[in-house]
Motif scaffolding. Sequence first.
Motif, PDB file in Angstrom:
ATOM      1  N   PRO A   1       2.572 -16.771  -0.894  1.00 25.49           N
ATOM      2  CA  PRO A   1       1.964 -17.503  -2.011  1.00 25.49           C
ATOM      3  C   PRO A   1       1.353 -16.569  -3.050  1.00 25.49           C
ATOM      4  N   GLY A   2       2.193 -16.024  -3.894  1.00 24.72           N
ATOM      5  CA  GLY A   2       1.719 -15.122  -4.927  1.00 24.72           C
ATOM      6  C   GLY A   2       2.889 -14.634  -5.758  1.00 24.72           C
ATOM      7  N   VAL A   3       2.593 -13.744  -6.699  1.00 24.31           N
ATOM      8  CA  VAL A   3       3.634 -13.169  -7.540  1.00 24.31           C
ATOM      9  C   VAL A   3       4.213 -11.951  -6.824  1.00 24.31           C
ATOM     10  N   ILE A   4       5.555 -11.945  -6.652  1.00 19.29           N
ATOM     11  CA  ILE A   4       6.235 -10.904  -5.888  1.00 19.29           C
ATOM     12  C   ILE A   4       7.189 -10.149  -6.808  1.00 19.29           C
ATOM     13  N   ARG A   5       7.171  -8.833  -6.689  1.00 16.39           N
ATOM     14  CA  ARG A   5       8.110  -7.977  -7.417  1.00 16.39           C
ATOM     15  C   ARG A   5       8.605  -6.901  -6.466  1.00 16.39           C
ATOM     16  N   ASP A   6       9.934  -6.877  -6.242  1.00 14.84           N
ATOM     17  CA  ASP A   6      10.554  -5.805  -5.450  1.00 14.84           C
ATOM     18  C   ASP A   6       9.844  -5.591  -4.116  1.00 14.84           C
ATOM     19  N   GLY A   7       9.519  -6.676  -3.423  1.00 14.47           N
ATOM     20  CA  GLY A   7       8.924  -6.556  -2.105  1.00 14.47           C
ATOM     21  C   GLY A   7       7.442  -6.259  -2.096  1.00 14.47           C
ATOM     22  N   ARG A   8       6.818  -6.226  -3.267  1.00 12.68           N
ATOM     23  CA  ARG A   8       5.395  -5.938  -3.363  1.00 12.68           C
ATOM     24  C   ARG A   8       4.642  -7.186  -3.837  1.00 12.68           C
ATOM     25  N   VAL A   9       3.453  -7.373  -3.308  1.00  8.99           N
ATOM     26  CA  VAL A   9       2.587  -8.467  -3.725  1.00  8.99           C
ATOM     27  C   VAL A   9       1.839  -8.035  -4.980  1.00  8.99           C
ATOM     28  N   ILE A  10       2.163  -8.658  -6.104  1.00  5.12           N
ATOM     29  CA  ILE A  10       1.483  -8.303  -7.352  1.00  5.12           C
ATOM     30  C   ILE A  10       0.112  -8.975  -7.409  1.00  5.12           C
ATOM     31  N   THR A  11       0.072 -10.276  -7.116  1.00  5.03           N
ATOM     32  CA  THR A  11      -1.206 -10.997  -7.046  1.00  5.03           C
ATOM     33  C   THR A  11      -1.175 -11.940  -5.846  1.00  5.03           C
ATOM     34  N   ALA A  12      -2.340 -12.170  -5.262  1.00  2.84           N
ATOM     35  CA  ALA A  12      -2.492 -13.109  -4.141  1.00  2.84           C
ATOM     36  C   ALA A  12      -3.777 -13.896  -4.357  1.00  2.84           C
ATOM     37  N   PRO A  13      -3.821 -14.794  -5.331  1.00  2.05           N
ATOM     38  CA  PRO A  13      -5.078 -15.450  -5.702  1.00  2.05           C
ATOM     39  C   PRO A  13      -5.676 -16.304  -4.588  1.00  2.05           C
ATOM     40  N   HIS A  14      -4.844 -16.835  -3.704  1.00  2.00           N
ATOM     41  CA  HIS A  14      -5.365 -17.721  -2.664  1.00  2.00           C
ATOM     42  C   HIS A  14      -6.103 -16.958  -1.566  1.00  2.00           C
ATOM     43  N   PHE A  15      -5.838 -15.661  -1.443  1.00  2.00           N
ATOM     44  CA  PHE A  15      -6.483 -14.885  -0.382  1.00  2.00           C
ATOM     45  C   PHE A  15      -7.841 -14.347  -0.814  1.00  2.00           C
ATOM     46  N   GLY A  16      -8.028 -14.221  -2.137  1.00  2.00           N
ATOM     47  CA  GLY A  16      -9.326 -13.773  -2.633  1.00  2.00           C
ATOM     48  C   GLY A  16      -9.693 -12.361  -2.201  1.00  2.00           C
ATOM     49  N   ASP A  17      -8.717 -11.508  -1.980  1.00  2.00           N
ATOM     50  CA  ASP A  17      -8.966 -10.138  -1.509  1.00  2.00           C
ATOM     51  C   ASP A  17      -8.162  -9.194  -2.395  1.00  2.00           C
ATOM     52  N   ARG A  18      -8.841  -8.296  -3.107  1.00  2.00           N
ATOM     53  CA  ARG A  18      -8.158  -7.385  -4.037  1.00  2.00           C
ATOM     54  C   ARG A  18      -7.236  -6.409  -3.315  1.00  2.00           C
ATOM     55  N   ARG A  19      -7.441  -6.227  -1.989  1.00  2.00           N
ATOM     56  CA  ARG A  19      -6.592  -5.259  -1.272  1.00  2.00           C
ATOM     57  C   ARG A  19      -5.140  -5.730  -1.192  1.00  2.00           C
ATOM     58  N   TRP A  20      -4.904  -7.048  -1.412  1.00  2.00           N
ATOM     59  CA  TRP A  20      -3.517  -7.528  -1.421  1.00  2.00           C
ATOM     60  C   TRP A  20      -2.806  -7.172  -2.719  1.00  2.00           C
ATOM     61  N   ARG A  21      -3.556  -6.873  -3.778  1.00  2.00           N
ATOM     62  CA  ARG A  21      -2.935  -6.614  -5.061  1.00  2.00           C
ATOM     63  C   ARG A  21      -2.084  -5.353  -4.994  1.00  2.00           C
ATOM     64  N   ASP A  22      -0.809  -5.487  -5.411  1.00  2.00           N
ATOM     65  CA  ASP A  22       0.169  -4.388  -5.404  1.00  2.00           C
ATOM     66  C   ASP A  22       0.398  -3.830  -3.997  1.00  2.00           C
ATOM     67  N   PHE A  23       0.302  -4.732  -2.996  1.00  2.00           N
ATOM     68  CA  PHE A  23       0.493  -4.300  -1.604  1.00  2.00           C
ATOM     69  C   PHE A  23       1.977  -4.393  -1.246  1.00  2.00           C
ATOM     70  N   PRO A  24       2.579  -3.311  -0.639  1.00  2.00           N
ATOM     71  CA  PRO A  24       4.007  -3.311  -0.270  1.00  2.00           C
ATOM     72  C   PRO A  24       4.220  -4.071   1.045  1.00  2.00           C
ATOM     73  N   LEU A  25       4.103  -5.381   0.996  1.00  2.97           N
ATOM     74  CA  LEU A  25       4.141  -6.186   2.222  1.00  2.97           C
ATOM     75  C   LEU A  25       5.497  -6.095   2.907  1.00  2.97           C
ATOM     76  N   ALA A  26       6.595  -6.129   2.166  1.00  2.00           N
ATOM     77  CA  ALA A  26       7.923  -6.071   2.777  1.00  2.00           C
ATOM     78  C   ALA A  26       8.107  -4.774   3.550  1.00  2.00           C
ATOM     79  N   ALA A  27       7.718  -3.639   2.944  1.00  6.71           N
ATOM     80  CA  ALA A  27       7.873  -2.348   3.617  1.00  6.71           C
ATOM     81  C   ALA A  27       6.969  -2.253   4.848  1.00  6.71           C
ATOM     82  N   ALA A  28       5.721  -2.778   4.715  1.00 10.28           N
ATOM     83  CA  ALA A  28       4.790  -2.712   5.848  1.00 10.28           C
ATOM     84  C   ALA A  28       5.290  -3.532   7.034  1.00 10.28           C
ATOM     85  N   LEU A  29       5.814  -4.720   6.771  1.00 12.87           N
ATOM     86  CA  LEU A  29       6.321  -5.556   7.855  1.00 12.87           C
ATOM     87  C   LEU A  29       7.597  -4.975   8.448  1.00 12.87           C
ATOM     88  N   SER A  30       8.457  -4.421   7.607  1.00 13.65           N
ATOM     89  CA  SER A  30       9.686  -3.808   8.104  1.00 13.65           C
ATOM     90  C   SER A  30       9.374  -2.640   9.044  1.00 13.65           C
TER      91      SER A  30
END
Length: 592
Positions: free
Chosen positions: A50-79
Amino acid sequence: MNGAMDDRTSISRSGPRTLAIDVGGTGLLRAIADLTAPLPSFDRISIGFPGVIRDGRVITAPHFGDRRWRDFPLAAALSKRLGKPVRLLNDAEVQGFGIVKGRGLEVVLTLGTGAGTAVFRDGVLMPHLELAQHPIRGNQTYNDYIGSKALRRDGAKKWSHRVRMTIKILNSLLHYDVLYLGGGVSKFRDKLISGMIANGYERDYAEQTFRQLEGFGSYGFPESHAASFALIAYASSWLKCHHPDVFCAALLNAQPMGFYAPAQIVRDARDHGVDVRPVCVNASRFDCTLEPTVRGNRFAVRLGLRMVRGLANTDIAAIVAARADQPFASIDDLWRRAGVPAAALVRLVEADAFRPSLKLARREALWAIKALRDAPLPLFAATSDREAKTVPEAQEPTVALRPMTAGGEVVEDYGHVGLTLRSHPVSFLREDLRRGRIVPCAEAMRACDGRWLETAGLVLVRQMPGSAKGVMFVTIEDETGIANLVIWPKVFEKQRRIILSARMMAVHGRIQREGEVVHLVAHRVTDLSDALASVGDRDAIFPLPHGRGDEMHHGSPGLDPRSLPPKGLTTRDIHIPGLHIDAIKVKTREFR
C-alpha cells in the motif's frame, strides 16, 4: 496466484508457481518470512504494497507512518531473506491483475485504509498511475477524501457521496470502459462459490456472481442502509410469496406510493391466484379488506370505498357507520340512513358499487338517483322512522334502459376506480390487431432471438436514464402481459411525437434475447390512440370478474418541453376529471 508477469507487467496464465502477498497495513519482513515458512514450495513472489512503488522500492508508505519505509528496497530485502525472486507492485495493481478482462481501458479502485488505483489497457498495466497521494479537493488527497479515516470521521452518507464524486472524476479524467471497485469482500469468495455449487449452481455462474459482487466491493451503499433495504426486500418477497392476498391489500391501502399503480398491483395479484372483488356499498369499508373464501388458506381482497374517485372521506365514514350490521336494501335506503348528498351516490354509481349486492347496473342505479334530493322531505322521513322501513317519496315507473356496451363498462371502471376487473381494453381490439399481423405481448416476449415482429399495447412507463446515452426504455401492456421495448436515439428523434404522446402504440422491431432477459428493439412505432378511443363503443360477452386492468401515475417533473404531450392530454390514468368519458386515456410515467 497461478500466473507470471513479463517486463511489461501483463498477465500470463501459465508458468512457474508464484506466491502472491498483500502486505496490507501491518506487514513486516519478519512476519512475511514467518508466514511463508510452512507454505508449499514456490518459485517466486509477487507483493502488493500500500504505497507508491518504483523499481521494487517503496517511495512512500503513508499508512505505516514510519519514515524508515521511505525509499526502502523492499523487493531486494525480501528476495535476499527468502531466496526467491520478488516482484513488488502497488496493492491495487496486484488486485487488478486478478480481475481485469484484458479488453479496453480498465480502472481498479480499491477502498480500505486508503484509496488505491490501477489502470490497465488491453490487460497491460500502465505504470506510475497511483493516485492515492494526489490532491482531489483542496488540500485533501484521495486517501484523505475516501479512505477509512474519512468514513469514520464523516459518516457513511457523506463518505458514499464522496466515493460517487470520485468515480465521476475518474471517468472524466480517464474515460474508462470498465471500473472495478474492490474492498473487503474477497475473503468471502470460497464460502460463496462453494455454497452456490452445493445449491445446484454451475461453478462458472457462481464465479461470475462473485466477480460482480467483488466489483461492488465494500463501497456500495453504507452497510446500515444496505442491510435495512435487504431486510425490507426479503420480508416483502416472503409476504408476496406466501400471502399474496395480504400483500395486495396492504399495497392498495398504502396508495399513492412507489412505482406500481393499483391496476398493476391488482393484475399481478390475480395472476397469482388472488380473488379480487369489486367495490360494493354493502361489503366495502374505507380500506381494502380481506374476505373469507371457500379455500381456507387464502382470502379474497375486497376493494375499499377509498378506491372510488371523488368520494369524500366524510361520506365514506357516514355510509360505513349507517350500514353497521344491516345491509342497505336499496339506493333510497342508503340515502336516508347514511344522509349523504346525491352527488356522493353518483360517485358510487359511476364506480359500479351498487351492482355486486343490489344487482343494479350503472344506468339503472343512476336513473334511481335522479329522483332523489340532498335530503329527504321531513314528512317522509318521519313516516320511515315510524314504520321502521324506507317509505319512498315517489313511485317511479319501471323503465327498460339500454345496457352499456362491455367496452363502455371498462372505460367507466378506469375513469372512476382506476382499474377494471373486467376485460383488458386491448382485448376489444384483438381481432383488428390480429388482422394487421400484430401479435400479443406475451407471444412477442416468447419469440426467438433475432425474430422480426410487431406487437401493441397500452403505454405504461417511459424511461430515459441519464446513463443510457439517449436510449429510451418503454413498457407496454395488453391482455396477455407486458413487453419491454428499447428505442435507440435515431428512432426516438425520428418519431419523438408518437413515442412521447401515444397512449397505445404498435411497435415493429427485432427481438433481442439474452437468457431470460427479452427486449423488442423498436424499428418503427405507430400511434394507436385512436383505436383505443373506440373501446367505449365496442361490445363483448364476459362475466363481471374477468380480465385485467392497468394504470400509471403522472411522471416526474422537469421534462424537456418538447418531450411533453400536447396540452390537451391532461388526464391522470384514463379519465378526464369531472366528466363522463367514452374513450380510454392513459397517462404514463416519465423517467428521464
